[in-house]
Design a protein around this motif. Structure first.
Motif, PDB file in Angstrom:
ATOM      1  N   LEU A 108      11.639   9.888   2.092  1.00  0.00           N
ATOM      2  CA  LEU A 108      11.211   8.582   2.599  1.00  0.00           C
ATOM      3  C   LEU A 108      12.242   8.075   3.608  1.00  0.00           C
ATOM      4  N   MET A 109      11.807   7.877   4.836  1.00  0.00           N
ATOM      5  CA  MET A 109      12.673   7.361   5.897  1.00  0.00           C
ATOM      6  C   MET A 109      12.306   5.909   6.164  1.00  0.00           C
ATOM      7  N   LEU A 110      13.203   4.994   5.798  1.00  0.00           N
ATOM      8  CA  LEU A 110      13.037   3.581   6.133  1.00  0.00           C
ATOM      9  C   LEU A 110      14.066   3.239   7.203  1.00  0.00           C
ATOM     10  N   SER A 130       0.833  -1.208   0.000  1.00  0.00           N
ATOM     11  CA  SER A 130       0.000   0.000   0.000  1.00  0.00           C
ATOM     12  C   SER A 130       0.867   1.258   0.000  1.00  0.00           C
ATOM     13  N   LEU A 131       2.025   1.213   0.674  1.00  0.00           N
ATOM     14  CA  LEU A 131       2.943   2.357   0.659  1.00  0.00           C
ATOM     15  C   LEU A 131       3.490   2.586  -0.746  1.00  0.00           C
ATOM     16  N   ILE A 132       3.850   1.516  -1.434  1.00  0.00           N
ATOM     17  CA  ILE A 132       4.341   1.643  -2.812  1.00  0.00           C
ATOM     18  C   ILE A 132       3.271   2.270  -3.710  1.00  0.00           C
ATOM     19  N   SER A 133       2.019   1.845  -3.548  1.00  0.00           N
ATOM     20  CA  SER A 133       0.925   2.414  -4.348  1.00  0.00           C
ATOM     21  C   SER A 133       0.759   3.891  -4.063  1.00  0.00           C
ATOM     22  N   MET A 134       0.847   4.281  -2.789  1.00  0.00           N
ATOM     23  CA  MET A 134       0.745   5.701  -2.449  1.00  0.00           C
ATOM     24  C   MET A 134       1.865   6.488  -3.112  1.00  0.00           C
ATOM     25  N   LEU A 135       3.087   5.976  -3.013  1.00  0.00           N
ATOM     26  CA  LEU A 135       4.240   6.675  -3.582  1.00  0.00           C
ATOM     27  C   LEU A 135       4.151   6.753  -5.107  1.00  0.00           C
ATOM     28  N   ASN A 136       3.594   5.732  -5.731  1.00  0.00           N
ATOM     29  CA  ASN A 136       3.454   5.738  -7.189  1.00  0.00           C
ATOM     30  C   ASN A 136       2.437   6.764  -7.671  1.00  0.00           C
ATOM     31  N   ASN A 137       1.519   7.161  -6.785  1.00  0.00           N
ATOM     32  CA  ASN A 137       0.433   8.049  -7.202  1.00  0.00           C
ATOM     33  C   ASN A 137       0.548   9.464  -6.624  1.00  0.00           C
ATOM     34  N   PHE A 138       1.636   9.750  -5.901  1.00  0.00           N
ATOM     35  CA  PHE A 138       1.774  11.049  -5.237  1.00  0.00           C
ATOM     36  C   PHE A 138       1.988  12.180  -6.257  1.00  0.00           C
ATOM     37  N   ASP A 139       1.579  13.370  -5.876  1.00  0.00           N
ATOM     38  CA  ASP A 139       1.744  14.567  -6.714  1.00  0.00           C
ATOM     39  C   ASP A 139       3.137  15.158  -6.461  1.00  0.00           C
ATOM     40  N   TYR A 140       4.106  14.766  -7.281  1.00  0.00           N
ATOM     41  CA  TYR A 140       5.491  15.209  -7.083  1.00  0.00           C
ATOM     42  C   TYR A 140       5.760  16.600  -7.673  1.00  0.00           C
ATOM     43  N   GLN A 141       4.796  17.155  -8.381  1.00  0.00           N
ATOM     44  CA  GLN A 141       4.963  18.519  -8.889  1.00  0.00           C
ATOM     45  C   GLN A 141       4.804  19.548  -7.773  1.00  0.00           C
ATOM     46  N   PRO A 159      10.567   9.755  -4.844  1.00  0.00           N
ATOM     47  CA  PRO A 159      10.859  10.094  -3.446  1.00  0.00           C
ATOM     48  C   PRO A 159      12.362  10.078  -3.184  1.00  0.00           C
ATOM     49  N   ASN A 160      12.796  10.935  -2.271  1.00  0.00           N
ATOM     50  CA  ASN A 160      14.191  10.976  -1.843  1.00  0.00           C
ATOM     51  C   ASN A 160      14.372   9.998  -0.683  1.00  0.00           C
TER      52      ASN A 160
END
Length: 393
Positions: free
Chosen positions: A36-38, A19-30, A53-54
């Motif tokens: 991203l802190m792992l 679900s995190l990957i899906s969120m990151l794939n759809n985020f508004d990066y403009q 993401p950085n």
């Protein structure tokens, strides 16, 4: 650009990580810059992270939360090792049958004096996986959000300690209305903080991976094939699934096989249970798989036998792949399935699972109806992120 921090543990194979990957794939990066802190740069899903993401550098202190006590002591981090031992001791004083939640709480709380503060400041900081102490105590942000993915009314936590942590956040995000209601049932004083943002689903991504050619033993299995994708843990109820299949075999349903994609602490117990029930040829543990969708695609039925859930990502993914779905009646089940429309909700018991499978096995027309309704449903929901953007603004 607004600055956003998202923190989570690692990218091991799991529903929360998908679900995190899906969120990151759809985020508004403009309009938003994402850090991203792992805590640990480990897991088979690391390669699935998008480029935008950085990804922040791994921190040796925070990585200890994904290490065993022995590994921590060998690495020379004596303070963290002692904290873990103390947390384990205190959790073991609990009468709960599942002590892991309290142990995690104490592990984080007692580690706080030894954990470094994060240097940068943010417009929004998201803690994606409980316990949320990093964002609560070590990050400066104008707005802080904690995510909840499970049914908190069913898990044993130290509520006094937990509330102190939750109160550090402006908002608490639940992945479904039922997940929200279950949380409020346990923590009524936090009701005004809780909102709902559903897990972002990516149908195109799921269907593309389902078409990948992989070595799959299910292809040559001519039986009625059930699939479950889940951690091998108490919460997911795989032990009940084994016993339900045994009931079905005893009732004459010899041509049913059940495959489970996943890994976890209950693996040895489950293998012994499968052997005890003489189901080695019928109940098959496939282990950890980066791509579970090819296995889902080959199944006749998807079953989620969980004891509790927040909102199981895999159920939605099975529906995206047009599979008939059977789930147990855990507290948040109504948020997953429209009963008799795009899935079936059965009684949360061994007998209930067996009866539900029997019903779907025998009723070909019902399975066909569920498939048609899944095909006609729209599982795109990236609009859910608009709720998050409003909180940032």
């Amino acid at each position: 650009m607004k600055k956003v921090l998202i923190a989570s543990f690692d990218m091991e194979v799991g529903g929360v990580e998908r679900s995190l990957i899906s969120m990151l794939n759809n985020f508004d990066y403009q309009n938003y810059r994402i850090d991203l802190m792992l805590y640990s740069h480990t897991g088979d899903f690391m390669n699935l992270l998008p480029d935008q993401p950085n990804l922040l550098e791994e921190s040796a202190a925070y990585k200890t939360f994904r290490m065993s006590i022995g590994q921590i002591l060998k690495s020379g981090k004596i303070s963290f090792g002692l904290v873990r031992l103390m947390a384990k001791y205190k959790a073991n004083l609990s009468t709960s049958s599942e002590k892991g939640y309290k142990q995690m709480q104490y592990m984080w709380k007692y580690s706080l004096p030894f954990l470094p503060k994060h240097k940068e400041q943010y417009d929004l900081a998201i803690s994606y996986l409980w316990p949320h102490y990093f964002v609560a105590e070590k990050v400066e942000a104008r707005t802080k959000i904690a995510w909840i993915h499970t049914d908190f009314s069913t898990v044993d936590t130290d509520e006094r300690v937990d509330i102190q942590m939750w109160n550090k956040f402006n908002y608490i995000v639940a992945v479904s209305e039922e997940c929200k209601n279950a949380f409020i049932q346990k923590y009524p004083s936090l009701e005004k903080k809780v909102i709902v943002i559903e897990n972002i689903t990516s149908p195109d991504f799921v269907r593309a991976l389902a078409n990948e050619k992989i070595e799959n033993r299910m292809l040559n299995d001519q039986r009625f094939k059930i699939i479950t994708v889940a951690r091998l843990s108490y919460a997911k109820g795989i032990d009940n699934a084994v016993k339900a299949l045994k009931l079905l075999k005893d009732r004459g349903y010899k041509d049913i096989s059940w495959y489970v994609v996943g890994y976890g602490g209950d693996e040895a117990m489950l293998k012994e249970l499968i052997k005890e029930q003489n189901l080695e040829d019928s109940f098959i543990l496939l282990g950890k798989q980066i791509n579970p969708y090819s296995y889902m695609k080959q199944a006749d039925l998807y079953v989620q036998p969980s004891r509790y859930e927040g909102k199981a990502v895999t159920v939605g993914e099975a529906q995206i792949l047009y599979k008939p779905v059977l789930i147990t009646n855990y507290t948040t089940a109504q948020s997953q399935v429209r009963n008799e429309f795009d899935g079936i909700i059965c009684e949360l018991s061994i007998e209930g699972i067996a009866v539900g499978i029997e019903k779907l096995y025998r009723d070909h027309q019902l399975r066909k109806t569920l498939i048609i309704n899944c095909k006609e449903s729209n599982y795109h929901n990236d609009y859910e992120l608009n709720k998050l953007y409003k909180l940032i603004e």
